[in-house]
Scaffold this active site. Structure first.
Site, PDB file in Angstrom:
ATOM      1  N   ASP A 283      36.943  38.772  45.467  1.00  0.00           N
ATOM      2  CA  ASP A 283      35.613  39.068  44.907  1.00  0.00           C
ATOM      3  C   ASP A 283      34.547  38.194  45.558  1.00  0.00           C
ATOM      4  O   ASP A 283      34.854  37.133  46.120  1.00  0.00           O
ATOM      5  CB  ASP A 283      35.597  38.764  43.399  1.00  0.00           C
ATOM      6  CG  ASP A 283      36.528  39.677  42.623  1.00  0.00           C
ATOM      7  OD1 ASP A 283      36.854  40.765  43.129  1.00  0.00           O
ATOM      8  OD2 ASP A 283      36.912  39.276  41.508  1.00  0.00           O
TER       9      ASP A 283
HETATM   10  N1  URA Z   1      41.715  38.491  41.088  1.00  0.00           N
HETATM   11  C1  URA Z   1      40.397  38.526  40.762  1.00  0.00           C
HETATM   12  O1  URA Z   1      40.044  38.733  39.607  1.00  0.00           O
HETATM   13  N2  URA Z   1      39.510  38.318  41.749  1.00  0.00           N
HETATM   14  C2  URA Z   1      39.841  38.050  43.026  1.00  0.00           C
HETATM   15  O2  URA Z   1      38.969  37.847  43.860  1.00  0.00           O
HETATM   16  C3  URA Z   1      41.221  38.018  43.338  1.00  0.00           C
HETATM   17  C4  URA Z   1      42.135  38.245  42.338  1.00  0.00           C
END
Ligand code: URA
Length: 266
Positions: free
Chosen positions: A110
Site C-alpha cells: 500500500d
Molecule cells: N497488507 C496490507 O494491509 N497492506 C500492505 O501493504 C501489505 C499487506
C-alpha cells in the site's frame, strides 16, 4: 538454451517481462495486444517467438533471455505501480528502469506501507510466487493500536472472517508495548474518548496469502487498527540493512532459494 518454440500468448508476454501471466491474460482480453498488426483477444492464441511480431499498446515485445531480479526498500508515499496516469509518486522512480528494461513489481504494498518489494523481468517466476499454491510467507512488522494481547493473537492464528473469506492461519509474535507519541489533538481525544488508547504494540505477523490490504483488515477485525506497517521478509528474502529508498540485485543464492520456496524448477 531458452525455449523459443511456439507458445501461448500470455506465456510469451510473461516470459518477455511484460507482466505476470494473470495480468497478461487481462491485457489480452481487454484488447491491448496485437500479433502481426491484428488485435488478439483469444487467450489460447499461440505465437511463434521467432517470426511473430507482438505489440502491447503499440510497443514491440521481445523475449528477455536473461532476467533481472531486484529488491527495493520501499518508503511510504510511493504507489506500487509502474505507471500512474495521475502523475503521482510511484516506485518506478526508485528502481533502475533505464538500466534494466521490463522490471515490474511482484505483488504490491500500500501507499503508506514500507519495506521489501521485489521486482523482476521474469513473469513465470512472478506467477509462481504470487500463486496461492506457492504459499510464500510474507513477514510484516505491525505497529498496532492499543494493548494487543493473546486473544487477538489467537484469533489471527486460527483465521478471521473478512469480507472476502476466512484468512489462512497467520504466525503472530507479540513484541514491545510503547506509549504513542500523541499530537495535542490526540491528547484531547485521550481525555474525552474512553475508547482511545495511549498504547501501541509491535506485532510480527506472517501470512501466506496476498489479498488487498489484508494485514490492515485482519488487525482491524480484531479491534487493533494498524498504525504502521512494513514488510521485513518475502519468502527467504529479508530486507536486512538495505536503506529505505534503495534497491539491490538479488544474489544467485537468494534467487535459488526464492525459486525453491515456491516450487519453481531450479
Ligand atoms: N497488507 C496490507 O494491509 N497492506 C500492505 O501493504 C501489505 C499487506
Amino acid at each position: 538454451m531458452p525455449d523459443l518454440t511456439p507458445m501461448r500468448l500470455h506465456k510469451f508476454l510473461a516470459r518477455a517481462g511484460v507482466a505476470s501471466r494473470r495480468a497478461a491474460e487481462s491485457l489480452i482480453s481487454s484488447g491491448h495486444v496485437k500479433v502481426n498488426q491484428q488485435v488478439v483477444t483469444s487467450l489460447g492464441y499461440k505465437v511463434d517467438p521467432g517470426t511473430d511480431e507482438v505489440r502491447v499498446d503499440g510497443r514491440l515485445v521481445e523475449l528477455i533471455l536473461i532476467h533481472s531480479y531486484i529488491m527495493l526498500n520501499k518508503p511510504a508515499g510511493y504507489l506500487t505501480t509502474m505507471d500512474d496516469p495521475q502523475g503521482r509518486l510511484t516506485v518506478r522512480e526508485l528502481i533502475p528502469q533505464d538500466e534494466v528494461k521490463g522490471l515490474f513489481p511482484v505483488g504490491r504494498l500500500d501507499l503508506d506501507t514500507h519495506g521489501l518489494l521485489l521486482f523482476m523481468t521474469d513473469g513465470e517466476l512472478a506467477n509462481c510466487l504470487l500463486h496461492p499454491r506457492g504459499q510464500v510467507k510474507k513477514r510484516y512488522r505491525v505497529v498496532a493500536d492499543g494493548l494487543f494481547g493473546e486473544k487477538p493473537a489467537a484469533a489471527l492464528r486460527s483465521g478471521v472472517e473478512l469480507s472476502d473469506g476466512i484468512t489462512l492461519p497467520a504466525e503472530i509474535e507479540i513484541g514491545e508495548v510503547s506509549e504513542k507519541q500523541l499530537s495535542p489533538r490526540q491528547k484531547l481525544r485521550l481525555a474525552e474518548d474512553k475508547g482511545f488508547s495511549k498504547w501501541q504494540t509491535e506485532v510480527f505477523c506472517t501470512i501466506t496469502e496476498g489479498r488487498k490490504r489484508q494485514v490492515k483488515r485482519m488487525f482491524m477485525h480484531v479491534g487493533h487498527p494498524v498504525l504502521e506497517l512494513s514488510r521485513e521478509a518475502f519468502g527467504p528474502l529479508v530486507i536486512g540493512d538495505l536503506p529505505l529508498g534503495s534497491w539491490r540485485y538479488l544474489t544467485d543464492e537468494e534467487l535459488e532459494a526464492l525459486k525453491r520456496d515456491c516450487g519453481y524448477p531450479v
